[in-house]
Motif scaffolding. Structure first.
Motif, PDB file in Angstrom:
ATOM      1  N   ALA A 155       0.769  -1.148   0.020  1.00 28.16           N
ATOM      2  CA  ALA A 155       0.076  -0.139  -0.126  1.00 28.16           C
ATOM      3  C   ALA A 155       0.984   1.307   0.032  1.00 28.16           C
ATOM      4  CB  ALA A 155      -1.147  -0.065   1.224  1.00 28.16           C
ATOM      5  N   LYS A 156       1.992   1.133   0.561  1.00 31.20           N
ATOM      6  CA  LYS A 156       2.939   2.386   0.471  1.00 31.20           C
ATOM      7  C   LYS A 156       3.682   2.664  -0.923  1.00 31.20           C
ATOM      8  CE  LYS A 156       3.787   2.051   5.435  1.00 31.20           C
ATOM      9  NZ  LYS A 156       4.913   1.921   6.539  1.00 31.20           N
ATOM     10  N   GLY A 157       3.567   1.448  -1.699  1.00 30.21           N
ATOM     11  CA  GLY A 157       4.306   1.594  -3.029  1.00 30.21           C
ATOM     12  C   GLY A 157       5.904   0.887  -2.993  1.00 30.21           C
ATOM     13  N   ASP A 158       6.002   0.292  -1.859  1.00 29.07           N
ATOM     14  CA  ASP A 158       7.092  -0.671  -1.741  1.00 29.07           C
ATOM     15  C   ASP A 158       7.096  -1.841  -2.756  1.00 29.07           C
ATOM     16  OD1 ASP A 158       8.280   1.449   0.027  1.00 29.07           O
ATOM     17  OD2 ASP A 158       7.552   0.421   1.512  1.00 29.07           O
ATOM     18  N   GLU A 159       8.049  -2.177  -3.316  1.00 27.07           N
ATOM     19  CA  GLU A 159       8.133  -3.337  -4.400  1.00 27.07           C
ATOM     20  C   GLU A 159       8.196  -4.702  -3.494  1.00 27.07           C
ATOM     21  OE1 GLU A 159       9.566  -4.940  -8.754  1.00 27.07           O
ATOM     22  OE2 GLU A 159       9.455  -2.676  -7.993  1.00 27.07           O
ATOM     23  N   LEU A 160       7.363  -5.816  -3.805  1.00 21.78           N
ATOM     24  CA  LEU A 160       7.321  -7.073  -3.034  1.00 21.78           C
ATOM     25  C   LEU A 160       7.601  -8.050  -4.176  1.00 21.78           C
ATOM     26  CD1 LEU A 160       4.174  -6.431  -0.774  1.00 21.78           C
ATOM     27  CD2 LEU A 160       6.544  -5.830  -0.331  1.00 21.78           C
ATOM     28  N   THR A 161       7.969  -7.602  -5.536  1.00 21.49           N
ATOM     29  CA  THR A 161       7.849  -8.643  -6.386  1.00 21.49           C
ATOM     30  C   THR A 161       8.659  -9.974  -6.360  1.00 21.49           C
ATOM     31  OG1 THR A 161       7.353  -6.775  -8.034  1.00 21.49           O
ATOM     32  CG2 THR A 161       8.374  -8.676  -8.965  1.00 21.49           C
ATOM     33  N   GLU A 162       9.835  -9.647  -5.656  1.00 26.13           N
ATOM     34  CA  GLU A 162      10.831 -10.908  -5.595  1.00 26.13           C
ATOM     35  C   GLU A 162      10.416 -11.740  -4.600  1.00 26.13           C
ATOM     36  OE1 GLU A 162      14.705  -9.563  -4.905  1.00 26.13           O
ATOM     37  OE2 GLU A 162      15.231  -8.570  -7.009  1.00 26.13           O
ATOM     38  N   GLU A 163       9.586 -11.506  -3.744  1.00 22.36           N
ATOM     39  CA  GLU A 163       9.178 -12.049  -2.397  1.00 22.36           C
ATOM     40  C   GLU A 163       7.718 -12.667  -2.840  1.00 22.36           C
ATOM     41  OE1 GLU A 163      10.219  -9.263  -1.850  1.00 22.36           O
ATOM     42  OE2 GLU A 163      12.038  -9.686  -1.151  1.00 22.36           O
ATOM     43  N   ALA A 164       7.114 -12.360  -3.766  1.00 24.09           N
ATOM     44  CA  ALA A 164       5.629 -12.785  -4.193  1.00 24.09           C
ATOM     45  C   ALA A 164       5.668 -14.062  -5.175  1.00 24.09           C
ATOM     46  CB  ALA A 164       4.985 -11.681  -4.697  1.00 24.09           C
ATOM     47  N   GLU A 165       4.623 -14.920  -5.038  1.00 21.25           N
ATOM     48  CA  GLU A 165       4.260 -15.698  -5.946  1.00 21.25           C
ATOM     49  C   GLU A 165       3.295 -15.694  -6.796  1.00 21.25           C
ATOM     50  OE1 GLU A 165       3.498 -19.001  -3.124  1.00 21.25           O
ATOM     51  OE2 GLU A 165       5.559 -19.489  -2.888  1.00 21.25           O
ATOM     52  N   PHE A 166       3.304 -16.121  -8.073  1.00 23.12           N
ATOM     53  CA  PHE A 166       2.356 -15.654  -9.213  1.00 23.12           C
ATOM     54  C   PHE A 166       1.595 -16.824  -9.658  1.00 23.12           C
ATOM     55  CE2 PHE A 166       5.896 -12.600  -8.896  1.00 23.12           C
ATOM     56  CZ  PHE A 166       4.825 -11.154  -8.895  1.00 23.12           C
ATOM     57  N   VAL A 218      -0.760 -19.603 -27.098  1.00 23.21           N
ATOM     58  CA  VAL A 218      -2.322 -19.826 -27.431  1.00 23.21           C
ATOM     59  C   VAL A 218      -3.024 -18.365 -27.046  1.00 23.21           C
ATOM     60  CG1 VAL A 218      -2.370 -22.167 -27.186  1.00 23.21           C
ATOM     61  CG2 VAL A 218      -2.862 -20.641 -25.435  1.00 23.21           C
ATOM     62  N   VAL A 219      -3.979 -18.112 -28.047  1.00 24.29           N
ATOM     63  CA  VAL A 219      -4.973 -17.269 -27.863  1.00 24.29           C
ATOM     64  C   VAL A 219      -5.944 -17.460 -26.746  1.00 24.29           C
ATOM     65  CG1 VAL A 219      -6.786 -15.859 -28.761  1.00 24.29           C
ATOM     66  CG2 VAL A 219      -4.631 -16.385 -30.371  1.00 24.29           C
ATOM     67  N   GLY A 220      -5.924 -16.276 -25.858  1.00 27.82           N
ATOM     68  CA  GLY A 220      -7.008 -16.384 -24.747  1.00 27.82           C
ATOM     69  C   GLY A 220      -6.768 -15.403 -23.829  1.00 27.82           C
ATOM     70  N   ASN A 221      -7.677 -15.192 -22.814  1.00 27.60           N
ATOM     71  CA  ASN A 221      -7.699 -14.381 -21.649  1.00 27.60           C
ATOM     72  C   ASN A 221      -7.280 -15.141 -20.400  1.00 27.60           C
ATOM     73  OD1 ASN A 221      -8.746 -12.068 -23.098  1.00 27.60           O
ATOM     74  ND2 ASN A 221     -10.680 -13.042 -22.835  1.00 27.60           N
ATOM     75  N   PHE A 222      -6.194 -14.639 -19.695  1.00 21.26           N
ATOM     76  CA  PHE A 222      -5.755 -15.355 -18.414  1.00 21.26           C
ATOM     77  C   PHE A 222      -5.851 -14.321 -17.307  1.00 21.26           C
ATOM     78  CE2 PHE A 222      -3.605 -16.883 -22.332  1.00 21.26           C
ATOM     79  CZ  PHE A 222      -3.549 -18.099 -22.111  1.00 21.26           C
ATOM     80  N   GLU A 223      -6.262 -15.138 -16.145  1.00 21.88           N
ATOM     81  CA  GLU A 223      -6.431 -14.433 -14.813  1.00 21.88           C
ATOM     82  C   GLU A 223      -4.988 -14.594 -13.874  1.00 21.88           C
ATOM     83  OE1 GLU A 223     -10.056 -14.639 -12.077  1.00 21.88           O
ATOM     84  OE2 GLU A 223      -8.900 -15.774 -11.336  1.00 21.88           O
ATOM     85  N   VAL A 224      -4.653 -13.654 -13.407  1.00 23.09           N
ATOM     86  CA  VAL A 224      -3.223 -13.515 -12.759  1.00 23.09           C
ATOM     87  C   VAL A 224      -3.570 -13.358 -11.298  1.00 23.09           C
ATOM     88  CG1 VAL A 224      -1.084 -12.945 -12.860  1.00 23.09           C
ATOM     89  CG2 VAL A 224      -2.142 -13.056 -15.056  1.00 23.09           C
ATOM     90  N   THR A 225      -3.036 -13.714 -10.437  1.00 30.82           N
ATOM     91  CA  THR A 225      -3.095 -13.315  -9.185  1.00 30.82           C
ATOM     92  C   THR A 225      -1.583 -13.434  -8.534  1.00 30.82           C
ATOM     93  OG1 THR A 225      -3.624 -15.447  -8.387  1.00 30.82           O
ATOM     94  CG2 THR A 225      -5.260 -13.876  -8.495  1.00 30.82           C
ATOM     95  N   ALA A 226      -1.516 -12.504  -7.423  1.00 33.66           N
ATOM     96  CA  ALA A 226      -0.051 -12.657  -6.775  1.00 33.66           C
ATOM     97  C   ALA A 226      -0.339 -13.002  -5.127  1.00 33.66           C
ATOM     98  CB  ALA A 226       0.648 -11.538  -6.778  1.00 33.66           C
ATOM     99  N   VAL A 227       0.571 -13.769  -4.692  1.00 33.96           N
ATOM    100  CA  VAL A 227       0.462 -14.047  -2.991  1.00 33.96           C
ATOM    101  C   VAL A 227       1.760 -13.640  -2.522  1.00 33.96           C
ATOM    102  CG1 VAL A 227       0.141 -15.800  -1.325  1.00 33.96           C
ATOM    103  CG2 VAL A 227      -1.262 -15.886  -3.628  1.00 33.96           C
ATOM    104  N   TYR A 228       1.640 -12.704  -1.546  1.00 36.74           N
ATOM    105  CA  TYR A 228       2.790 -12.359  -0.575  1.00 36.74           C
ATOM    106  C   TYR A 228       2.341 -12.480   0.850  1.00 36.74           C
ATOM    107  CZ  TYR A 228       6.069  -9.479   1.812  1.00 36.74           C
ATOM    108  OH  TYR A 228       6.957  -8.790   2.659  1.00 36.74           O
ATOM    109  N   ASN A 229       2.935 -13.259   1.620  1.00 33.64           N
ATOM    110  CA  ASN A 229       2.781 -13.082   3.071  1.00 33.64           C
ATOM    111  C   ASN A 229       1.426 -13.593   3.404  1.00 33.64           C
ATOM    112  OD1 ASN A 229       3.871 -13.502   5.707  1.00 33.64           O
ATOM    113  ND2 ASN A 229       3.338 -11.239   5.882  1.00 33.64           N
ATOM    114  N   ALA A 230       0.945 -14.644   2.676  1.00 34.54           N
ATOM    115  CA  ALA A 230      -0.443 -15.140   2.961  1.00 34.54           C
ATOM    116  C   ALA A 230      -1.515 -14.259   2.343  1.00 34.54           C
ATOM    117  CB  ALA A 230      -0.625 -15.607   4.007  1.00 34.54           C
TER     118      ALA A 230
END
Length: 351
Positions: free
Chosen positions: A53-64, A80-92
């Motif tokens: 929420a502060k804008g600090d990056e968590l990318t390296e610690e997150a799972e996708f 392949v052609v299509g739509n894909f839903e992406v989510t990220a998880v960090y610290n549960a």
């Protein structure tokens, strides 16, 4: 009793001493997931970023996760052609889902805009006719972009003097443009039919119909008298023709008299303190543009041209500067055009 008191004090000291050895981690209640592209051509990667929420990056610690399946790292490519839903998880904590679309290129379209080049002059009494027509077009659509090319009147002692002259006579001859002023050209090589105010649909029609297969975006800033700008052009198909990029610096809010022999603007001549807008100050690429090599015009690619130049010396007020960038094909026709202000960061206008 005394022994018990000593034991309690010792325990407290141990707790206090140990508390300095541990950092209490701030819990994350929400995280944001973004992608560098929401629309991509099959076979090309999309890169994801996670921030708190502060804008600090968590990318390296997150799972996708893509469609619920964990991926390695923070990039994803689909064949392949299509739509894909992406989510990220960090610290549960799980992000809101993000949708990305992969396509084969046939679906890449861009917002369609058109260019009006108004050849005019402050000395030209019939020129307000085209200026009025441009106002009528702007009342109908936001997708028409105008530039006023003043000339030729460089001599202050001449009755035809124009302080905003940018001499394009050689260009007009090379392009075989109609002689005399005023004249309006639509998308560079279509002459606006006379009388222009009665033919505004000719201009508006060029904003309609099939969408172009390339889009333009600019990112710019002005500091210490210098312009820094990136012009990005994204391609929705393979272009093999000889494409050229043209970039104009224009200025608004220039106050100077305007001769007027028309019935517009109350039929007054002279128009004192007339406001001249979108006045060409300098074409950073030259009037004929700069070539974009064919290997940079393939589907899904983005061509970038970087400018680091001084503000044109004839600019009166840098706060009134605008940039106009457009791409022309080998016939000189404008494929698409965009306008931008300094300090603006534009996105490609994908549809």
């Amino acid at each position: 009793m005394k022994k018990n008191f000593i034991l309690i004090v010792a325990a407290l000291l141990i707790v206090i001493g140990c508390s300095t050895d541990y950092e209490i981690l701030e819990s994350q209640t929400n995280i944001s997931l973004t992608a560098d592209k929401s629309v991509q051509v099959i076979g090309n990667p999309v890169t994801f970023t996670v921030k708190d929420a502060k804008g600090d990056e968590l990318t390296e610690e997150a799972e996708f996760y893509v469609d619920g399946n964990k991926i390695e790292g923070n990039t994803f490519t689909s064949d392949v052609v299509g739509n894909f839903e992406v989510t990220a998880v960090y610290n549960a904590v799980t992000s809101s889902p993000l949708m990305i679309n992969y396509h084969d290129g046939t679906g890449i379209n861009f917002r369609k805009r058109m260019l009006i080049e108004d050849y005019t002059g402050t000395w030209c009494g019939w020129c307000p006719r085209v200026a009025h027509a441009i106002e009528l077009v702007h009342n109908q659509t936001e997708d028409a972009i105008a530039v006023a090319i003043h000339g030729p009147g460089k001599n202050p002692n001449d009755t035809g003097y124009d302080p905003y002259t940018y001499d394009t006579s050689a260009f007009e001859t090379a392009m075989n443009l109609a002689p005399g002023y005023p004249k309006g050209y639509l998308n560079r090589n279509i002459q606006w039919a006379f009388p222009e105010p009665n033919n505004i649909n000719q201009a508006i029609a060029l904003t309609q119909g099939e969408n172009p297969k390339l889009g333009v975006a600019m990112t710019s800033s002005i500091a210490n008298g210098n312009i820094s700008m990136d012009v990005n052009v994204m391609f929705g198909k393979d272009f093999s023709n000889n494409l050229k990029l043209v970039v104009y610096v224009v200025e608004n809010g220039l106050i100077y008299e305007q001769h007027n022999y028309t019935s517009y603007y109350d039929g007054v001549d002279l128009l004192e303190d007339y406001e001249h807008n979108h006045v060409l100050r300098d074409p950073l690429t030259g009037m004929t543009g700069e070539a974009i090599t064919a290997d940079q015009t393939k589907i899904g690619q983005t061509y970038t041209r970087t400018f680091n130049v001084a503000v044109p010396a004839n600019v009166a007020n840098t706060a009134n500067i605008e940039f106009i960038a457009f791409v022309i094909d080998e016939t000189g026709r404008v494929i698409n055009v965009r306008k931008s202000s300094p300090g603006e960061t534009q996105e490609i206008e994908l549809l």
